[in-house]
Structures are given as structure tokens and as C-alpha cells.
Write a protein that holds these residues in place. Structure first.
Motif, PDB file in Angstrom:
ATOM      1  N   VAL A 248       0.873  -1.176   0.000  1.00  0.00           N
ATOM      2  CA  VAL A 248       0.000   0.000   0.000  1.00  0.00           C
ATOM      3  C   VAL A 248       0.909   1.225   0.000  1.00  0.00           C
ATOM      4  CG1 VAL A 248      -1.885   1.186   1.175  1.00  0.00           C
ATOM      5  CG2 VAL A 248      -1.695  -1.319   1.322  1.00  0.00           C
ATOM      6  N   ALA A 249       1.107   1.820  -1.165  1.00  0.00           N
ATOM      7  CA  ALA A 249       2.045   2.939  -1.309  1.00  0.00           C
ATOM      8  C   ALA A 249       1.283   4.245  -1.455  1.00  0.00           C
ATOM      9  CB  ALA A 249       2.948   2.712  -2.522  1.00  0.00           C
ATOM     10  N   ASP A 250       1.658   5.227  -0.656  1.00  0.00           N
ATOM     11  CA  ASP A 250       0.966   6.512  -0.709  1.00  0.00           C
ATOM     12  C   ASP A 250       1.848   7.568  -0.060  1.00  0.00           C
ATOM     13  OD1 ASP A 250      -2.344   7.155  -1.090  1.00  0.00           O
ATOM     14  OD2 ASP A 250      -1.129   8.680  -0.117  1.00  0.00           O
ATOM     15  N   ILE A 251       1.697   8.812  -0.496  1.00  0.00           N
ATOM     16  CA  ILE A 251       2.444   9.905   0.134  1.00  0.00           C
ATOM     17  C   ILE A 251       1.889  10.200   1.526  1.00  0.00           C
ATOM     18  CG2 ILE A 251       1.007  11.773  -0.815  1.00  0.00           C
ATOM     19  CD1 ILE A 251       3.679  13.350  -1.185  1.00  0.00           C
ATOM     20  N   ALA A 252       0.585   9.922   1.714  1.00  0.00           N
ATOM     21  CA  ALA A 252      -0.046  10.065   3.033  1.00  0.00           C
ATOM     22  C   ALA A 252       0.121   8.742   3.771  1.00  0.00           C
ATOM     23  CB  ALA A 252      -1.518  10.434   2.882  1.00  0.00           C
ATOM     24  N   VAL A 253       1.239   8.605   4.470  1.00  0.00           N
ATOM     25  CA  VAL A 253       1.582   7.316   5.069  1.00  0.00           C
ATOM     26  C   VAL A 253       0.576   6.895   6.134  1.00  0.00           C
ATOM     27  CG1 VAL A 253       3.108   8.258   6.863  1.00  0.00           C
ATOM     28  CG2 VAL A 253       3.518   5.949   5.941  1.00  0.00           C
ATOM     29  N   ASP A 254      -0.073   7.854   6.781  1.00  0.00           N
ATOM     30  CA  ASP A 254      -1.077   7.494   7.785  1.00  0.00           C
ATOM     31  C   ASP A 254      -2.264   6.784   7.121  1.00  0.00           C
ATOM     32  OD1 ASP A 254      -1.649   9.912   6.483  1.00  0.00           O
ATOM     33  OD2 ASP A 254      -2.930  10.625   8.114  1.00  0.00           O
ATOM     34  N   ARG A 255      -2.662   7.254   5.956  1.00  0.00           N
ATOM     35  CA  ARG A 255      -3.744   6.592   5.224  1.00  0.00           C
ATOM     36  C   ARG A 255      -3.290   5.204   4.768  1.00  0.00           C
ATOM     37  NH1 ARG A 255      -5.626  11.310   0.962  1.00  0.00           N
ATOM     38  NH2 ARG A 255      -6.072  12.964   2.477  1.00  0.00           N
ATOM     39  N   ALA A 256      -2.065   5.120   4.277  1.00  0.00           N
ATOM     40  CA  ALA A 256      -1.542   3.835   3.815  1.00  0.00           C
ATOM     41  C   ALA A 256      -1.498   2.826   4.955  1.00  0.00           C
ATOM     42  CB  ALA A 256      -0.145   4.025   3.223  1.00  0.00           C
ATOM     43  N   GLN A 257      -1.061   3.262   6.108  1.00  0.00           N
ATOM     44  CA  GLN A 257      -0.987   2.376   7.268  1.00  0.00           C
ATOM     45  C   GLN A 257      -2.370   1.917   7.704  1.00  0.00           C
ATOM     46  OE1 GLN A 257       1.272   4.928   9.875  1.00  0.00           O
ATOM     47  NE2 GLN A 257       3.231   3.998   9.300  1.00  0.00           N
ATOM     48  N   SER A 258      -3.346   2.812   7.601  1.00  0.00           N
ATOM     49  CA  SER A 258      -4.712   2.461   7.968  1.00  0.00           C
ATOM     50  C   SER A 258      -5.258   1.372   7.050  1.00  0.00           C
ATOM     51  CB  SER A 258      -5.610   3.701   7.908  1.00  0.00           C
ATOM     52  OG  SER A 258      -6.950   3.374   8.192  1.00  0.00           O
ATOM     53  N   VAL A 259      -5.010   1.517   5.747  1.00  0.00           N
ATOM     54  CA  VAL A 259      -5.475   0.524   4.778  1.00  0.00           C
ATOM     55  C   VAL A 259      -4.756  -0.801   5.004  1.00  0.00           C
ATOM     56  CG1 VAL A 259      -5.596  -0.082   2.323  1.00  0.00           C
ATOM     57  CG2 VAL A 259      -6.089   2.265   3.057  1.00  0.00           C
ATOM     58  N   ALA A 260      -3.447  -0.754   5.189  1.00  0.00           N
ATOM     59  CA  ALA A 260      -2.672  -1.973   5.400  1.00  0.00           C
ATOM     60  C   ALA A 260      -3.115  -2.690   6.673  1.00  0.00           C
ATOM     61  CB  ALA A 260      -1.185  -1.640   5.471  1.00  0.00           C
ATOM     62  N   SER A 261      -3.360  -1.928   7.726  1.00  0.00           N
ATOM     63  CA  SER A 261      -3.804  -2.527   8.989  1.00  0.00           C
ATOM     64  C   SER A 261      -5.144  -3.220   8.827  1.00  0.00           C
ATOM     65  CB  SER A 261      -3.897  -1.447  10.080  1.00  0.00           C
ATOM     66  OG  SER A 261      -2.618  -0.903  10.366  1.00  0.00           O
ATOM     67  N   ALA A 262      -6.047  -2.595   8.076  1.00  0.00           N
ATOM     68  CA  ALA A 262      -7.366  -3.198   7.852  1.00  0.00           C
ATOM     69  C   ALA A 262      -7.237  -4.507   7.085  1.00  0.00           C
ATOM     70  CB  ALA A 262      -8.261  -2.217   7.089  1.00  0.00           C
ATOM     71  N   ILE A 263      -6.327  -4.548   6.124  1.00  0.00           N
ATOM     72  CA  ILE A 263      -6.108  -5.776   5.350  1.00  0.00           C
ATOM     73  C   ILE A 263      -5.566  -6.881   6.247  1.00  0.00           C
ATOM     74  CG2 ILE A 263      -4.642  -6.818   3.561  1.00  0.00           C
ATOM     75  CD1 ILE A 263      -4.909  -4.166   2.003  1.00  0.00           C
ATOM     76  N   VAL A 264      -4.605  -6.545   7.083  1.00  0.00           N
ATOM     77  CA  VAL A 264      -4.007  -7.525   7.987  1.00  0.00           C
ATOM     78  C   VAL A 264      -5.040  -8.043   8.985  1.00  0.00           C
ATOM     79  CG1 VAL A 264      -2.299  -7.862   9.822  1.00  0.00           C
ATOM     80  CG2 VAL A 264      -1.668  -6.612   7.730  1.00  0.00           C
ATOM     81  N   GLU A 265      -5.875  -7.138   9.497  1.00  0.00           N
ATOM     82  CA  GLU A 265      -6.910  -7.539  10.452  1.00  0.00           C
ATOM     83  C   GLU A 265      -7.891  -8.534   9.838  1.00  0.00           C
ATOM     84  OE1 GLU A 265      -8.732  -3.946  11.768  1.00  0.00           O
ATOM     85  OE2 GLU A 265      -6.975  -3.287  12.924  1.00  0.00           O
ATOM     86  N   GLN A 266      -8.051  -8.464   8.512  1.00  0.00           N
ATOM     87  CA  GLN A 266      -8.963  -9.377   7.822  1.00  0.00           C
ATOM     88  C   GLN A 266      -8.242 -10.631   7.322  1.00  0.00           C
ATOM     89  OE1 GLN A 266     -10.775  -6.905   4.818  1.00  0.00           O
ATOM     90  NE2 GLN A 266     -11.871  -5.644   6.310  1.00  0.00           N
ATOM     91  N   GLY A 267      -7.014 -10.818   7.771  1.00  0.00           N
ATOM     92  CA  GLY A 267      -6.280 -12.039   7.438  1.00  0.00           C
ATOM     93  C   GLY A 267      -5.379 -11.951   6.235  1.00  0.00           C
ATOM     94  N   GLY A 268      -5.231 -10.778   5.664  1.00  0.00           N
ATOM     95  CA  GLY A 268      -4.380 -10.617   4.497  1.00  0.00           C
ATOM     96  C   GLY A 268      -2.969 -10.188   4.859  1.00  0.00           C
ATOM     97  N   GLU A 269      -2.146 -10.015   3.835  1.00  0.00           N
ATOM     98  CA  GLU A 269      -0.777  -9.547   4.020  1.00  0.00           C
ATOM     99  C   GLU A 269      -0.623  -8.204   3.325  1.00  0.00           C
ATOM    100  OE1 GLU A 269       2.526 -12.547   3.893  1.00  0.00           O
ATOM    101  OE2 GLU A 269       0.996 -13.740   2.860  1.00  0.00           O
ATOM    102  N   ALA A 270      -0.120  -7.221   4.055  1.00  0.00           N
ATOM    103  CA  ALA A 270       0.014  -5.886   3.490  1.00  0.00           C
ATOM    104  C   ALA A 270       1.184  -5.152   4.129  1.00  0.00           C
ATOM    105  CB  ALA A 270      -1.271  -5.087   3.681  1.00  0.00           C
ATOM    106  N   LEU A 271       1.794  -4.300   3.342  1.00  0.00           N
ATOM    107  CA  LEU A 271       2.915  -3.483   3.789  1.00  0.00           C
ATOM    108  C   LEU A 271       2.664  -2.052   3.362  1.00  0.00           C
ATOM    109  CD1 LEU A 271       5.888  -3.248   4.885  1.00  0.00           C
ATOM    110  CD2 LEU A 271       6.617  -3.658   2.501  1.00  0.00           C
ATOM    111  N   ALA A 272       2.659  -1.125   4.316  1.00  0.00           N
ATOM    112  CA  ALA A 272       2.471   0.293   4.006  1.00  0.00           C
ATOM    113  C   ALA A 272       3.831   0.935   3.764  1.00  0.00           C
ATOM    114  CB  ALA A 272       1.752   1.001   5.147  1.00  0.00           C
TER     115      ALA A 272
END
Length: 286
Positions: A37-61
């Protein structure tokens, strides 16, 4: 090819902190991809990545500024060090800037073109060599717009950048054929999708540009599908190897037909009557 071909692969999506990019990140994760999850707004990227991980996926912000080639190079290095070969690259990051051509500042012009055009160019430059060297099926998609099939004053910097992305994608498609690389290239042409692009977009100081921003943002909020729904339509088309990828096929075909007719007739630039009315401009006979 089907969505199963993407399962287990690595997806890199820029501008993935919100809108279509966020939707693509979530849908890719649902299909079993590891998602950057790449974005200049790292807080948004981290939020998206965290949601993916919470649902059992793999994500890196990862924070990236696609207007800066060095930042894209750093993103590529991080991805390859963390997860190896990239299966799907979506150059999605983009901005909207409103104003008359001559009233936009140098900084506004440079920011818009560097993000919207050079971000995709350098995304391909940074990732494609390793994707080609891997010799495995892979996908590159560039987010253009149905606006790339038309014209719109006040949005000049955005519209021309999307025309450029369509041309870039077409040439890249042919280059992959010449290289005989197993990499499919797609141009994504979203229709009305409710994103933050007009909320986050810059304008000049004139009231006309601000009114245009408010009008366009209201239109998207009223008629636009969500970024997640757009991604559900987009990703299967990319996986299938389609070059033209659309969220609203009928609108895309209508825009393409109109563009073709306009160029065939070598007609003067003109706007549809309904657009003129929406901009508060007078129409002959009214």
C-alpha cells in the motif's frame, strides 16, 4: 487468465491510501495477493494496510512520493527486499488541479505533471526491468481516466495528463510485445467514482475554478460508485489481460465513439450542451 493467476503474487499499488487505490489494495488482498500500500499520506496507507491484515491478508504500508523518481526507486528496492518479484504494478497515484492554463503557477504545473505522468513513467522504469527478468506472467496497469478521451477547460492539466497516460500505456503495450515479455499492460479508464480527488485537488484563486471544483465533487458524490466497487470491476479485467479497463463500459464506449467522430471530422473543440449548462454558460437559442 483469471483472478486465480494473481493469487499468491505481490501487488504494488500507488495512491493506495484512499479511493480507487485503496479499493484495489483491498480487493487484491481478498484474492490472496500480498499488497504494498504505497501513498504519500503514510497514515492513510498504514490504515489501509492494517485493515487488510486484520482481515487475514498480508500488506505493507510504504510512503512514496511518485513525483520524485528517487522515492519510486526506494519503493522498488523496499518491495523487492521484502517480498521479491512483483506480479502486479498499478501506477494509480494522481491529483486534480483546477484553473485556467495561464493562471496555474509553475509549482502547480510541475506537481500535477510529475505525479500524473512522470509517476507512472518512473514506476515502470523502476519495476519493469525486474519483472521482465523474472520471466513470469505479470501485469502493469496505469490509471488514466475517461477524461483522457475528451476535453474539459479548467481541468486542462489533469485532462492532458490522462491523454498522455493512455498514449504511454499503448506504447508500453507494444514494447512488451517487441520484447516478447509475458507482461500484460492495461490502461484503466475510470468513470464516475467517488474519491477524494476533488477534495484534495488544488485550484487557482479565481472563483470560477472553485465553483468548478465544488460542482465536480458534488457530481461524484451523487453519482459515483465507491472506490471498492470500482476495484471489483477493474481487477478482473486487468487479470484477464484487457488493455482497455473500464468501471463504466457504456460511458467509455460513448466517449470513445465521440472522440473518434470528432477526430475523423477534424472538428473544432466543443463541449456538450449539458456541460455548458452545468458551467452556467449561455447556449445559442436560449
Amino acid at each position: 487468465m483469471s483472478m486465480e493467476a494473481l493469487r499468491g503474487g505481490v501487488a504494488v499499488i500507488t495512491g493506495a491510501g484512499s479511493g480507487i487505490g485503496e479499493g484495489l489494495a483491498r480487493v487484491a488482498a481478498e484474492y490472496g495477493m500480498k499488497v504494498v500500500v504505497a501513498d504519500i499520506a503514510v497514515d492513510r496507507a498504514q490504515s489501509v494496510a492494517s485493515a487488510i491484515v486484520e482481515q487475514g491478508g498480508e500488506a505493507l504500508a510504504v510512503k512514496v512520493d511518485v513525483s520524485t523518481p528517487d522515492s519510486i526507486d526506494a519503493l522498488a528496492a523496499t518491495v523487492h527486499e521484502h517480498w521479491g518479484d512483483v506480479t502486479l504494478l498499478v501506477n494509480n497515484a494522481g491529483v486534480e488541479t483546477l484553473g485556467f492554463t495561464w493562471e496555474l503557477s509553475t509549482a502547480q504545473w510541475e506537481k500535477t505533471l510529475n505525479i500524473n505522468i512522470h509517476g507512472a513513467i518512473h514506476g515502470v522504469r523502476a519495476f519493469a526491468p525486474r519483472m521482465i527478468a523474472a520471466g513470469k506472467p505479470a501485469w502493469i496497469a496505469n490509471t488514466a481516466s475517461i477524461g483522457g478521451l475528451g476535453m474539459m477547460p479548467i481541468q486542462t492539466s489533469y485532462i492532458l495528463s490522462k491523454h498522455a497516460l493512455i498514449s504511454f500505456s499503448e506504447c508500453l503495450y507494444l514494447e512488451m510485445q517487441i520484447k516478447q515479455a509475458p507482461i500484460r499492460v492495461s490502461a484503466i479508464l475510470p468513470g464516475p467514482v467517488a474519491t477524494r480527488i476533488f477534495q484534495d485537488g488544488g485550484t487557482t484563486i479565481d472563483t470560477g475554478s472553485e465553483q468548478h471544483r465544488v460542482l465536480m465533487n458534488a457530481m461524484l458524490e451523487a453519482d459515483g460508485i465507491s472506490g471498492y466497487e470500482a476495484a471489483q470491476r477493474i481487477l478482473p479485467q486487468i487479470a484477464a489481460g484487457d488493455f482497455w479497463v473500464s468501471t463504466h463500459p457504456e460511458i467509455t464506449r460513448e466517449m470513445a465513439a465521440g472522440r473518434a467522430a470528432h477526430l475523423t471530422a477534424l472538428g473544432n473543440p466543443a463541449l456538450p450542451v449539458e456541460v455548458l449548462r452545468g458551467m452556467g454558460l449561455s447556449i445559442d437559442g436560449e
